[in-house]
Design an enzyme around this catalytic site. Structure first.
Site, PDB file in Angstrom:
ATOM      1  CB  CYS A 146      33.187  38.419  38.486  1.00 42.13           C
ATOM      2  SG  CYS A 146      33.977  39.417  37.209  1.00 42.13           S
TER       3      CYS A 146
ATOM      4  N   GLY B 224      37.585  39.515  32.712  1.00 43.94           N
ATOM      5  CA  GLY B 224      36.873  40.622  32.090  1.00 43.94           C
ATOM      6  C   GLY B 224      35.516  40.201  31.569  1.00 43.94           C
TER       7      GLY B 224
ATOM      8  CE  LYS C 260      44.735  46.562  27.351  1.00 42.89           C
ATOM      9  NZ  LYS C 260      43.589  47.180  28.064  1.00 42.89           N
ATOM     10  CG  HIS C 261      45.770  46.738  35.118  1.00 43.35           C
ATOM     11  ND1 HIS C 261      44.434  46.412  35.223  1.00 43.35           N
ATOM     12  CD2 HIS C 261      46.277  46.604  36.383  1.00 43.35           C
ATOM     13  CE1 HIS C 261      44.153  46.106  36.475  1.00 43.35           C
ATOM     14  NE2 HIS C 261      45.252  46.198  37.197  1.00 43.35           N
TER      15      HIS C 261
ATOM     16  CD  GLU D 252      36.748  36.003  37.226  1.00 43.05           C
ATOM     17  OE1 GLU D 252      35.572  36.282  36.884  1.00 43.05           O
ATOM     18  OE2 GLU D 252      37.456  36.768  37.882  1.00 43.05           O
TER      19      GLU D 252
END
Length: 448
Positions: A257, A201, A149-150, A223
């Site tokens: 990130c 995310g 699921k992008h 993450e």
């Protein structure tokens, strides 16, 4: 319907239909069926497929890179580097995976690794290929199957990844793209045919996925965000540190990130570092991401740029100072200039958040204790970078910085062979290396 928007021009691109409920059910069942056969394949079959997928990424590198640039704005040269890294990631697991899966002997028995089933990946837009490959390459090597699921703004990338896997000759259902919205994720996690979930995310998305996985008693790897410190001590090579700090802050237009977001500089070298760092940030060229001379493309969307501008305004309202840049650039597209904020109170709300754009916050530390205190004074613990040529200082940083990763005299970057992940509100679990491969496997003890 999902429609790509080029953040450099605001121009709509390709559109992608959302899966119907029936189509989604078909894909989940196909993954479940594919696992029954893939789980018993030998290592050579898996490594051969990984090598062929790497070849597909190599052969289609320029086209794949252009899709990413058009959908989320990163420079073409950085998109090409990302695609090359993906090919290297597939090859890493092809070459090293069998050894990672070797049985572990112990007195009286062995421990052997076994796949679990279909793994759901919920992935972000900022490194739209690499984030997926970090999950997909070990998934294939483990004998699991993957569902993706992008992010809604990189559906072209998602479709291209599936295309590469199919073109490499993967069995039907081994890896499938799911063009769905976020409100469908919880039900997928609850489905008995899906055994685990991995997410990269935001904190909010991570909490929602972790809650759903907890209710279903399923393994989850998260993450999440980061506010990585970049610490500079007097013994550091200031020229190299300042040059690297610029790259570390503006890579991917600051939308990473593990970007260095907080520059923590010892008082003895603060002024000298700031002079060099400011000169480097002023020289950053923001512009057409397709041009080779461009250092920094647009942010991923106008909304993302506005979020960063609002954060800057909040800091200024509380006494922080925008020393340079940090402004929206005129014309089409979600462009802004690289910026530096100083005099930011560390307990300010924004200083406790992730600043996801090309603006650095500078802090002065009187000694190593103050530097470590500042580094740890946020709820995140993903990565960090420390600059020192004193062994005792290095040892202190390695011991006391609260983070999953530390780069010494270098910019932090993910590598296929090195475990990747964080602590605190940056998530839990690890990707990459043998640890990422083992996260979604059953270590079965055999006695006798």
């Amino acid at each position: 319907m999902f429609t790509s928007i080029d953040p450099a021009t605001g121009t709509p691109g390709a559109s992608f239909a959302e899966l119907t409920t029936a189509e989604l059910e078909t894909k989940v069942q196909r993954a479940h069926d594919a696992f029954r056969a893939w789980r018993i394949t030998d290592h050579a079959t898996r490594t051969d497929l990984l090598e062929r997928i790497a070849e597909q990424f190599d052969a289609n590198a320029h086209r794949l890179a252009e899709i990413a640039t058009r959908e989320m704005g990163k420079t073409l040269k950085s998109a090409l580097a990302e695609v090359e890294k993906c090919a290297a990631g597939f090859r890493h697991y092809a070459q090293e995976g069998p050894a990672m899966l070797a049985p572990r002997e112990f007195p009286g028995g062995t421990a052997t690794w076994h796949p679990l089933g279909a793994v759901l990946a919920v992935m972000p837009w900022n490194f739209p290929y690499w984030q997926v490959v970090r999950f997909l390459a070990p998934t294939i090597m483990a004998g699991n199957v993957g569902l993706l699921k992008h992010a809604s703004n990189v559906q072209g990338v998602a479709a291209a990844i599936e295309e590469m896997v199919i073109a490499a000759g993967a069995p039907a259902g081994l890896f499938q793209n799911l063009p769905i919205k976020s409100d469908k994720v919880a039900a997928l996690i609850a489905d008995d045919r899906i055994v685990a979930v991995t997410l990269t995310g935001s904190e909010g998305a991570g909490m929602q996925v972790a809650e759903a996985a907890g209710r279903a008693l399923k393994k989850v790897v998260l993450e999440l965000g980061g506010s990585d410190p970049f610490i500079v001590m007097p013994s550091a090579d200031l020229d190299l540190a300042a040059k690297t700090a610029v790259t570390a802050r503006i890579q991917n237009t600051g939308q990473s990130c593990i970007c260095a977001k907080r520059m923590i500089v010892h008082a003895d070298v603060y002024d000298a570092f700031l002079e060099k760092f400011a000169a480097g940030m002023k020289a950053v060229v923001a512009g057409d991401p397709m041009e080779s001379v461009t250092d920094m493309g647009p942010l991923s969307s106008a909304a993302q740029r506005q979020t960063v501008l609002d954060q800057i305004a909040m800091i200024e309202a509380e006494g922080g100072k925008l020393l340079l840049g940090g402004e929206a650039l005129p014309g089409k597209g979600a462009f802004m200039s690289a910026g530096i904020l100083v005099d930011v109170p560390i307990d300010h709300a924004v200083a406790q958040e992730e600043l996801f754009g090309p603006v650095a916050m500078l802090f002065k530390a009187d000694d190593i204790d103050a530097a470590i205190t500042l580094a740890n004074a946020v709820p995140f613990g993903l990565g960090s970078s420390v600059w020192t040529n004193h062994a005792d200082e290095r040892a202190r940083f390695e011991r006391d910085i609260e983070a999953g990763m530390i780069a010494v005299n270098a910019m932090l970057a993910s590598q296929p062979h090195a475990p990747f992940g964080g602590i605190k509100r940056s998530g839990h679990g690890r990707e990459l290396g043998p640890y990422g491969l083992h996260e979604f496997m059953n270590l079965k003890t055999v006695l006798g």
